[in-house]
Design an enzyme around this catalytic site. Sequence first.
Site, short mmCIF file in Angstrom:
data_model
loop_
_atom_site.label_atom_id
_atom_site.label_comp_id
_atom_site.label_asym_id
_atom_site.label_seq_id
_atom_site.Cartn_x
_atom_site.Cartn_y
_atom_site.Cartn_z
N HIS A 162 19.81 -16.48 8.80
CA HIS A 162 18.49 -17.15 8.99
C HIS A 162 18.02 -16.26 10.36
CE1 HIS A 162 15.49 -19.89 10.70
NE2 HIS A 162 16.01 -20.75 9.61
N SER A 189 11.43 -22.81 12.98
CA SER A 189 11.02 -21.64 12.90
C SER A 189 9.77 -20.92 12.75
CB SER A 189 11.90 -20.92 11.55
OG SER A 189 13.27 -21.30 11.67
N HIS A 226 -30.23 6.69 -8.48
CA HIS A 226 -29.69 6.80 -10.04
C HIS A 226 -29.29 8.20 -10.23
CE1 HIS A 226 -31.67 2.73 -10.62
NE2 HIS A 226 -32.71 3.09 -9.94
N GLN A 243 4.05 -27.53 8.20
CA GLN A 243 4.94 -26.89 8.97
C GLN A 243 4.44 -25.47 9.46
OE1 GLN A 243 8.92 -24.83 7.66
NE2 GLN A 243 9.05 -27.11 7.80
N SER A 265 -5.93 25.30 -3.59
CA SER A 265 -5.49 25.07 -5.22
C SER A 265 -4.51 26.13 -5.30
CB SER A 265 -6.64 25.41 -6.24
OG SER A 265 -5.99 25.69 -7.45
N LYS A 288 -10.84 28.07 -3.52
CA LYS A 288 -11.17 26.60 -3.35
C LYS A 288 -10.77 26.02 -2.00
CE LYS A 288 -11.16 23.54 -6.52
NZ LYS A 288 -10.55 22.66 -7.46
N ARG A 297 5.17 -10.06 6.21
CA ARG A 297 5.88 -8.93 6.41
C ARG A 297 5.44 -7.61 5.63
NH1 ARG A 297 11.00 -9.54 8.10
NH2 ARG A 297 11.84 -11.56 7.98
#
Length: 473
Positions: free
Chosen positions: A103, A136, A184, A261, A309, A315, A358
């Site tokens: 725990h 807790s 477009h 809780q 590249s 490139k 987490r």
Amino acid sequence: MSTQQQSSLSKVSSLTAISPIDGRYARQSHELREYFSEYALMRYRVFVELEWFKRLFQEQITTSDSREIQYIIENQGYLDKIFENFSMEDAERIKTIEATTNHDVKAVEYFLKEKFDQHPGELSKYKEMLHFSCTSEDINNLAYALMLQRSSEKVMHPALDAVYGSLEEMSAKYAGVPMMCRTHGQSATPSTMGKEVANFGYRLKKQIKEIKRIKPQGKFNGAVGNLNAHKVAYPEKDWVRISQRFVEDALGLEWNPYTTQIEPHDAVARMSLEMSLANTILIDFSRDMWGYVSQGYFKQRNVKGEIGSSTMPHKINPIDFENAEGNLGLANALFTHFAQKLPISRFQRDLSDSTVLRNLGVAFSYSLQSYKALGKGLSRVDINQERLDEELSQHYELLAEPVQTVMRKYDIANPYEKLKELTRGKVVTREVYLEFVKGIEGLPEDERKRMLELTPQKYIGYAEKMAKGLSQY
């Protein structure tokens, strides 16, 4: 695989990490380890436990003896140092205790009891007041809320502000640089590069304001949210007000009085949605920047030693914008899941939120990595003024819109249709455009002169002014 290889892979390093956040991208998101690692979670749990212990005496809950209260006050420095000096050795000790308790929060409590036992005075006799009346989740929700609050203020907000700052600077720098727009995907009315960047800057600035408005919420009310154990132990105390004062005054969080809780994570969901919208705006921007590089609107600086590249030496790829787009998408996938999942819990509590929480740092880490990639990408591009001017000069059909609009002003018949016949689906040269304007019957000569002097580069409306005015909004 050999035993030696298996042994090497069992050691955590940037090369053996499963997630690129702790591997390839570790340097880009390391600031968040202070807030989202398991070490950080333990550290903030320690903080909440100690703050509650001190609050018990400040509120005179477990004692009204002035000597005991004064003793705790005198030893507050020792208590604060437990949090301030929390080390990896302390975290390892908690993990060792957890191996027995199975725990994680109880392991923190036992760790603190050990610290009390190590005190040279009589602090150990008060150790059973640690975790008093807590479940807790009282500790966890406040720890996570503090982690979110402080990581946002210290890391994420400044990172987003830096991206916005780059957009504001860029919009001002290129405020008067004309460019052909594409609606477009087709050639369309010109704007300026600064104004098109300002569009994203304005959207992002508004979104950053929304993100900064969100305040993490916290609850501190026991096993099912009713302060049951608290009331039984000290029925004369106003536990609702004590809970509120602890969350708001001691921790600086927004108090949630109505919970099961668990604190229902609605604020985390809102933060996730707002972050995902900011990221979506930046995905849109990353794609446009990628396109502008592809169209030659921007030149990328050649960095000595870099290779674009493995087979094409010429490139220079827009990898920073591609990196940002991909990692922003990963962040948003997680943020969307957080928003959809975290506010849901079966009855008064189930643990399905625990494993999800987490991973908060994962989404923020992918976001931070992307913001830095965008900053890097923007720092390595320069406007290609020659290319922009060349393209605009080849597309005089862009002036069909203003010419037909001015023709309407003077009630000249069928202006739209005449310009449609001249330009639709065609690339119009300057010569063709000038010939058409000269032949418009019924157009006053001063207007004809104005249309003849108009060029695609000049047809930018208020774009330059708007780009320069971004900081006003």
